[in-house]
Write an enzyme that holds these catalytic residues in place. Structure first.
Site, PDB file in Angstrom:
ATOM      1  CG  ASP A 188      40.551  50.977  62.531  1.00 30.25           C
ATOM      2  OD1 ASP A 188      39.709  50.338  63.323  1.00 30.25           O
ATOM      3  OD2 ASP A 188      41.558  50.639  62.127  1.00 30.25           O
ATOM      4  CG  HIS A 241      44.842  46.782  56.152  1.00 26.26           C
ATOM      5  ND1 HIS A 241      45.582  45.707  56.505  1.00 26.26           N
ATOM      6  CD2 HIS A 241      45.089  47.549  57.468  1.00 26.26           C
ATOM      7  CE1 HIS A 241      45.696  45.617  57.566  1.00 26.26           C
ATOM      8  NE2 HIS A 241      45.812  46.579  58.100  1.00 26.26           N
ATOM      9  CG  HIS A 283      46.628  51.656  59.532  1.00 25.66           C
ATOM     10  ND1 HIS A 283      45.538  51.495  60.248  1.00 25.66           N
ATOM     11  CD2 HIS A 283      47.207  50.508  59.218  1.00 25.66           C
ATOM     12  CE1 HIS A 283      45.579  50.101  60.748  1.00 25.66           C
ATOM     13  NE2 HIS A 283      46.643  49.546  59.919  1.00 25.66           N
TER      14      HIS A 283
END
Length: 130
Positions: free
Chosen positions: A29, A93, A95
């Site tokens: 990220d 997505h 994480h």
């Protein structure tokens, strides 16, 4: 309009890649909440995780799972957390978060990191993947 993640997949926007297959991509990220904060995406642009077909859904989570041992070796922590929120970018997505406490999962706080630090960490994680 293509999402920022689709642009990363096509190489239009740089990223710090961790792992890649024909169908999935994992990268750090750019605005992490913890060291090693990794995003795992399908290359096919699908906004909502539950709109993935069953095979894609299963394979996405298995791909994410394959990254966890290397991430945990590269960034020692108590656990690797996984969350799917799906509001900030209209592209499914996951994480992956390095966690030592619940406070490490606070998305309202970002950690400061440089591009050089991200590049070095991505290389370290890739090295742990073998």
């Amino acid at each position: 309009m293509a999402s920022i993640f689709s642009k990363i997949v096509r190489g239009e926007i740089p990223s710090h890649k961790i792992a890649e297959t024909d169908h999935f991509l994992a990268f750090l990220d750019a605005f992490p909440i913890a060291a090693g904060h990794t995003l795992v995406i399908p290359k096919r642009e699908v906004d909502y995780v539950f709109d993935l077909n069953d095979q894609e859904y299963s394979e996405l989570f298995l791909f994410a799972k394959s990254i966890v041992p290397a991430l945990q070796k590269a960034v020692p922590c108590l656990r690797i957390g996984l969350t799917v929120i799906g509001l900030e970018v209209p592209h499914t997505h996951i994480h992956l978060l390095t966690l030592n406490s619940m406070a490490d999962a606070d998305f309202s706080k970002k950690i400061h990191t440089t591009q050089e630090e991200l590049a070095a960490l991505a290389a370290k994680i890739r090295a742990e993947m073998g």
